[in-house]
Design a protein around this motif. Structure first.
Motif, PDB file in Angstrom:
ATOM      1  N   UNK A 145       3.290  10.112 -12.970  1.00 47.03           N
ATOM      2  CA  UNK A 145       4.578   9.443 -13.609  1.00 47.03           C
ATOM      3  C   UNK A 145       5.525  10.261 -14.510  1.00 47.03           C
ATOM      4  N   UNK A 146       5.297  11.721 -14.262  1.00 46.47           N
ATOM      5  CA  UNK A 146       5.878  12.475 -15.198  1.00 46.47           C
ATOM      6  C   UNK A 146       7.400  12.363 -15.423  1.00 46.47           C
ATOM      7  N   UNK A 147       7.919  11.899 -16.479  1.00 47.68           N
ATOM      8  CA  UNK A 147       9.433  11.956 -16.556  1.00 47.68           C
ATOM      9  C   UNK A 147       9.918  10.680 -15.801  1.00 47.68           C
ATOM     10  N   UNK A 148       9.053   9.650 -15.405  1.00 47.68           N
ATOM     11  CA  UNK A 148       9.359   8.376 -15.070  1.00 47.68           C
ATOM     12  C   UNK A 148       9.770   7.564 -16.183  1.00 47.68           C
ATOM     13  N   UNK A 149      11.018   6.614 -15.849  1.00 50.77           N
ATOM     14  CA  UNK A 149      11.713   5.795 -16.706  1.00 50.77           C
ATOM     15  C   UNK A 149      10.780   4.464 -16.709  1.00 50.77           C
ATOM     16  N   UNK A 183       0.942  -1.250  -0.008  1.00 52.89           N
ATOM     17  CA  UNK A 183       0.157  -0.148   0.055  1.00 52.89           C
ATOM     18  C   UNK A 183       0.937   1.251   0.050  1.00 52.89           C
ATOM     19  N   UNK A 184       1.124   2.015  -1.124  1.00 50.41           N
ATOM     20  CA  UNK A 184       1.783   3.088  -1.334  1.00 50.41           C
ATOM     21  C   UNK A 184       0.956   4.160  -1.971  1.00 50.41           C
ATOM     22  N   UNK A 185      -0.311   4.197  -1.709  1.00 52.82           N
ATOM     23  CA  UNK A 185      -1.002   5.373  -1.794  1.00 52.82           C
ATOM     24  C   UNK A 185      -0.569   6.515  -1.336  1.00 52.82           C
ATOM     25  N   UNK A 186      -0.309   7.448  -2.096  1.00 54.01           N
ATOM     26  CA  UNK A 186       0.127   9.138  -1.990  1.00 54.01           C
ATOM     27  C   UNK A 186       1.612   8.862  -1.592  1.00 54.01           C
ATOM     28  N   UNK A 187       2.211   8.052  -1.792  1.00 54.65           N
ATOM     29  CA  UNK A 187       3.613   7.889  -1.296  1.00 54.65           C
ATOM     30  C   UNK A 187       4.531   8.881  -2.199  1.00 54.65           C
ATOM     31  N   UNK A 188       5.719   9.288  -1.780  1.00 48.93           N
ATOM     32  CA  UNK A 188       6.600  10.359  -2.268  1.00 48.93           C
ATOM     33  C   UNK A 188       7.623   9.354  -2.765  1.00 48.93           C
ATOM     34  N   UNK A 189       7.679   8.888  -4.190  1.00 51.48           N
ATOM     35  CA  UNK A 189       8.485   8.010  -4.552  1.00 51.48           C
ATOM     36  C   UNK A 189       9.273   8.704  -5.598  1.00 51.48           C
ATOM     37  N   UNK A 190       9.393  10.049  -5.778  1.00 52.19           N
ATOM     38  CA  UNK A 190      10.058  10.839  -6.979  1.00 52.19           C
ATOM     39  C   UNK A 190      11.399  10.538  -6.949  1.00 52.19           C
ATOM     40  N   UNK A 191      12.033  10.135  -8.080  1.00 50.37           N
ATOM     41  CA  UNK A 191      13.362   9.741  -8.152  1.00 50.37           C
ATOM     42  C   UNK A 191      13.823   8.597  -7.598  1.00 50.37           C
ATOM     43  N   UNK A 192      12.758   7.643  -6.977  1.00 53.37           N
ATOM     44  CA  UNK A 192      13.155   6.362  -6.356  1.00 53.37           C
ATOM     45  C   UNK A 192      13.525   5.452  -7.493  1.00 53.37           C
ATOM     46  N   UNK A 193      14.668   4.672  -7.193  1.00 49.54           N
ATOM     47  CA  UNK A 193      15.077   3.334  -8.163  1.00 49.54           C
ATOM     48  C   UNK A 193      14.455   2.210  -7.887  1.00 49.54           C
ATOM     49  N   UNK A 235      12.593   5.532 -11.418  1.00 48.39           N
ATOM     50  CA  UNK A 235      13.203   4.543 -12.409  1.00 48.39           C
ATOM     51  C   UNK A 235      12.484   3.275 -12.243  1.00 48.39           C
ATOM     52  N   UNK A 236      11.660   3.010 -13.256  1.00 52.93           N
ATOM     53  CA  UNK A 236      10.586   1.716 -13.014  1.00 52.93           C
ATOM     54  C   UNK A 236      10.846   0.768 -14.319  1.00 52.93           C
ATOM     55  N   UNK A 240       0.143   8.490  -5.743  1.00 50.87           N
ATOM     56  CA  UNK A 240       1.743   8.617  -5.582  1.00 50.87           C
ATOM     57  C   UNK A 240       2.279   9.394  -6.600  1.00 50.87           C
ATOM     58  N   UNK A 241       3.385  10.019  -6.088  1.00 47.97           N
ATOM     59  CA  UNK A 241       4.335  10.885  -6.760  1.00 47.97           C
ATOM     60  C   UNK A 241       5.566   9.841  -7.088  1.00 47.97           C
TER      61      UNK A 241
END
Length: 82
Positions: free
Chosen positions: A67-71, A21-31, A51-52, A45-46
């Motif tokens: 998912x802006x700019x997400x790989x 459960x990662x609802x509303x999580x701040x994962x920006x820039x996460x690998x 990097x996905x 979620x952000x």
């Protein structure tokens, strides 16, 4: 359930996050390269710049996720809710 919400830039390479459960999580820039996010809840979620690549997001709920700019090259989005 994973309730931690601030995970910006964290390294979760090949992590098993099935059903997380990662609802509303701040994962920006996460690998999250090669991570298993099958059935994960990522509503709101952000994931901007995350990097996905090669991640398994099958059946994941990404409703209103950023998912802006997400790989996402080669990510599995089978039956994912976008």
């Amino acid at each position: 359930m994973l309730w931690i919400s601030k995970l910006e830039g964290t390294d979760m390479f090949h992590a098993n996050l099935r059903y997380a459960n990662l609802n509303s999580a701040h994962l920006n820039g996460a690998h999250l390269l090669n991570a298993d996010l099958t059935y994960a809840k990522l509503t709101g979620a952000n994931l901007a710049g995350a990097d996905l690549r090669n991640a398994n997001l099958s059946n994941a709920d990404l409703y209103k996720a950023d998912i802006t700019g997400a790989m996402m090259h080669n990510a599995n989005l089978f039956r994912a809710m976008l």
